[in-house]
Design a protein around this motif. Sequence first.
Motif, PDB file in Angstrom:
ATOM      1  N   PHE A  89       3.483  -5.089   1.097  1.00  0.00           N
ATOM      2  CA  PHE A  89       2.546  -4.873  -0.011  1.00  0.00           C
ATOM      3  C   PHE A  89       3.161  -3.982  -1.078  1.00  0.00           C
ATOM      4  CE2 PHE A  89      -0.946  -2.792  -2.203  1.00  0.00           C
ATOM      5  CZ  PHE A  89      -1.736  -3.866  -2.512  1.00  0.00           C
ATOM      6  N   PHE A  90       3.813  -2.921  -0.636  1.00  0.00           N
ATOM      7  CA  PHE A  90       4.298  -1.959  -1.619  1.00  0.00           C
ATOM      8  C   PHE A  90       5.650  -2.319  -2.214  1.00  0.00           C
ATOM      9  CE2 PHE A  90       0.900   0.420   0.289  1.00  0.00           C
ATOM     10  CZ  PHE A  90       0.289   0.911  -0.837  1.00  0.00           C
ATOM     11  N   MET A  92      11.758   0.201   2.904  1.00  0.00           N
ATOM     12  CA  MET A  92      10.395   0.731   2.860  1.00  0.00           C
ATOM     13  C   MET A  92       9.905   1.003   4.279  1.00  0.00           C
ATOM     14  SD  MET A  92       8.425   1.245   0.311  1.00  0.00           S
ATOM     15  CE  MET A  92       6.772   1.516  -0.164  1.00  0.00           C
ATOM     16  N   LEU A  94       1.321   5.795   0.199  1.00  0.00           N
ATOM     17  CA  LEU A  94       2.109   4.929  -0.675  1.00  0.00           C
ATOM     18  C   LEU A  94       1.317   4.578  -1.919  1.00  0.00           C
ATOM     19  CD1 LEU A  94       3.511   2.568   2.038  1.00  0.00           C
ATOM     20  CD2 LEU A  94       4.755   4.292   0.775  1.00  0.00           C
ATOM     21  N   THR A  95      -0.007   4.583  -1.781  1.00  0.00           N
ATOM     22  CA  THR A  95      -0.854   4.232  -2.922  1.00  0.00           C
ATOM     23  C   THR A  95      -0.680   5.242  -4.047  1.00  0.00           C
ATOM     24  OG1 THR A  95      -2.396   3.793  -1.138  1.00  0.00           O
ATOM     25  CG2 THR A  95      -3.143   3.295  -3.353  1.00  0.00           C
ATOM     26  N   THR A  96      -0.604   6.511  -3.713  1.00  0.00           N
ATOM     27  CA  THR A  96      -0.467   7.530  -4.759  1.00  0.00           C
ATOM     28  C   THR A  96       0.912   8.168  -4.776  1.00  0.00           C
ATOM     29  OG1 THR A  96      -1.224   9.298  -3.310  1.00  0.00           O
ATOM     30  CG2 THR A  96      -2.911   8.157  -4.576  1.00  0.00           C
ATOM     31  N   ASN A  97       1.754   7.837  -3.776  1.00  0.00           N
ATOM     32  CA  ASN A  97       3.086   8.429  -3.713  1.00  0.00           C
ATOM     33  C   ASN A  97       3.066   9.927  -3.473  1.00  0.00           C
ATOM     34  OD1 ASN A  97       5.409   6.867  -3.795  1.00  0.00           O
ATOM     35  ND2 ASN A  97       4.903   6.159  -5.852  1.00  0.00           N
ATOM     36  N   GLN A  98       2.002  10.449  -2.891  1.00  0.00           N
ATOM     37  CA  GLN A  98       1.887  11.887  -2.659  1.00  0.00           C
ATOM     38  C   GLN A  98       1.660  12.132  -1.169  1.00  0.00           C
ATOM     39  OE1 GLN A  98       1.996  14.045  -5.416  1.00  0.00           O
ATOM     40  NE2 GLN A  98       2.416  12.177  -6.535  1.00  0.00           N
ATOM     41  N   ALA A 134      -4.874  -1.663   0.686  1.00  0.00           N
ATOM     42  CA  ALA A 134      -3.437  -1.846   0.603  1.00  0.00           C
ATOM     43  C   ALA A 134      -2.779  -1.718   1.973  1.00  0.00           C
ATOM     44  CB  ALA A 134      -2.850  -0.824  -0.360  1.00  0.00           C
ATOM     45  N   SER A 135      -3.595  -1.639   3.022  1.00  0.00           N
ATOM     46  CA  SER A 135      -3.165  -1.303   4.388  1.00  0.00           C
ATOM     47  C   SER A 135      -2.118  -0.185   4.402  1.00  0.00           C
ATOM     48  CB  SER A 135      -2.721  -2.495   5.214  1.00  0.00           C
ATOM     49  OG  SER A 135      -1.886  -3.334   4.553  1.00  0.00           O
TER      50      SER A 135
END
Lengths: 537, 344
Positions: B43-44, B59, B89-93, B306-307
């Motif tokens: 996904f990412f 990844m 991974l959605t926010t990279n934080q 986004a799992s």
Amino acid sequence: MSLNRREYLSGSLALGLTSLAGPTFAQDRKATLRHLMGGSVNSLDPSALGAARECYSVTQSVYDRLIGFRRKKVDGQWTFDESVIVPELAERVQRSADGLKLTFHLRPDATWHDGTQVTAEDVKWSLDRMVSAKSNAAAQLSSGSMTKTEQFVIAGPNVVEINLPDANRLALPNLGLPFSVIINSNLAKRHASADDPWALDWLKNNAAGSGAYKVETFRPSEQVVLRRHDNWKGGRDRKIAFFERVIAQTVPEPATRANLVERGDADICLDVQASDIASLRKRGVAKILPISPTNVFTHISFNTKLAPFDNPKVRQAIAAALPYEEMFEAAIFGRGRKLFGANWTGEPPTSAFPLPLPNHTDLTRASVLLAEAGHAAGFDTTFTFATGYAAVAEPIAALIKESLSKIGIRVTIQKVPDAQLFTMQAEKKNLPFYIDTGSAWLPETFYFFWIYYTRDQRWNLGNWTNARIVELVTAARTETDAAKYDAYCKEMIKILAEEAPSVLTFQAAIDGVTTPSIDGFTYHYHRQTDYRDLIRT
Amino acid sequence: MSVWRSIARRFIRRVISSIPAIIGVVIVTFILMRVLPSDPAVFFTSSSVTAGQAEIDSMRKKMGLDQPLPLQLGMYLRDVARGDLGNSLTTNQPVVKDLLRRLPASLELTFVALVLALATSIPLGVLSALRSGSLIDHAVRFLCTIGVCMPTFVSGLMLVYVFYYLLGIAPDPTGRIDIFVASPPDITGFLLIDLALIGDWAGWRSALDNIILPACTMALFVLAPLTRMTRASMLGVLGSEFVRTAKSVGLHSWRIVVVYALRNALLPVLTMAGVVFSTMLGANVLVEKVFSWPGVASYALDALMASDYAPVQGFVLLMAFIFVLVNLTVDVLYGMADPRVSIE
């Protein structure tokens, strides 16, 4: 506890009434562009693994690349034109006669956001980073034959050379793409470490660019606020950007995005639902931008390594049984470009891709083909689409199920979360027959074929191997003779139409919405807003 | 003092007994996420069409997904014990950073909504108990039914439509504060507190304006359980002997209702409020989505779509913690209000 409901409600309304601020607000508001999006900016490094597409809106303006692309007006709307290269950080580019050397002459007066000068060392470091760091840039640049740091040479003050192993057509355009940002190497190196020599972690949350805007605040997945870089040199006609401030904000609810633009509280939004567009158009307050995404296409693909779709006749039968016109009307209300119903046979009239293929709904022919394939009694199969694409895919799935049942093919419709469809595409299992979209940043025919119809990789739409296509793509990649290049591309399209690993359906028009005062919007291949284009009239 | 000692003993016993439950929650969420048929690594890497197997593999390696599952679980438990919930991974934080930044937003909204709900439902409940069977009682019942029947995104969108779009008296429903008015300092993360601390009253007003509609939406939804509970409990108390005695000695009627009856009737409402609070905190995802509220629930939903494993696991863990905490607090309050409970 003595507050009752009526008092509390009237109190809250009174507070609401006094909420608008004074004249400084109006002044500031005019010089500010507020952009709403459904997705979110999760990285300030566009090439970081996992960076969302929405990041490009911000990074295109925060960073410069060596070069950019011209824009042109088509039917009154600005759109990108990759055939003409324009300067960004490089004021001049030379390509050697054999096509093996690119020489970039940098602008001597370009500065980073911190005021220091952009140097050839910065460019070399950034190019090295693109091919070395674990990011999306390396794979992208390899499509332009750039893979090793030795290819990038500092040839003097403000001069950088790139040496290529072959005369790849895409070498130069690759350097204008979102991943090819030039980074302030001195600043980035201060935040690099032995484990992370390319400052991947730091650059995700911090910018080190020379572009039209500086990052003021970055709240991942919420909002980014940009402040204009008043000493920017990379612009069109060397002008600085129009807006002093840009706010890029994530607003998940589509109806809210539409309402905000209509009321003038936000300026631009590119992802508004079709149903909201219809009512916006009726009320006529907001400006609606018809966008033709010329580098995007919707396709219905088969797994060509999985029975019964390993038989080209089965694929051709389905290609003849799809209800094209009905799908075009039901799914996108006829707003877009048809990629079916062409009248040519054999070679296509043009080498441009995507183009209308000679597919027509012809159930008699479909039945004959199916019988020839040995499936006269039909078979069972599953048709899959992602929930994120359901607005378009759901009516199409129903129409396909109905149409294919007429030639004996029994279709089960499967709707899966986006993340799951991506996984199925990558694994090439359990995905016999599905609908999705594809797009390419560089709209060159062979590049589309290289991504979507060659190699054992996740984007190979039909899980398709065709030796002739591979030969043609390889030859076209370095072909400088226009006539030969055209001939290669036409042959690729001919094979695609005959073999039908996937069937093209249409290019759906989309609509952006802006307040009436916004002008200059340009459609870019990356499908995001470029703040540098926009002005308020 | 023995009351306090008893409370403290109960408190410690409850904390210890909740540890296995929390560990269980961590393991179950961990396994559930991995049973989902989507691969986050794929996904990412989907924003780039030139990204191939090499990018997916790197990844996967970065996320530790190349290791066998028991090893992944072991590493995760070790990290959790150290206070590291992994990276989103959605926010990279880092997830901890995300949750800490977003939790105050959710808590602030939930607190305000709960206060609104209690401030409305207790008087309404008392009123309908006092006038049981009257027109007022029916009107309150009707209001509660409407509130609980209407999904929060419907009532939220309706409030937005009326107060923002049609009347234009509410601020635009995009987050916690008007972007053009103030940029909040990061002190506690509770805007109404932070802005008051630095004395930015224009910003404070804007934060208050922004919280009213979402808080009303949530309050409307929980009005029913609180009001009905107040009414039922109040009816029970009003029929009890001590109220009759109070009436017979000629005490003022509002004094009987507020001081004697209500105080006794509030105990079950308190329990209910605790449950409602924990539920609101996790279940207000739709409100957060409609009002672009940067809270933890919408964060977890985005991650789930986004799992993205780590944020979902972190969120569930956080919710488990809060649930335990809220239950403890309610127990302690209960013990203070009714000494009989402490003996147990």
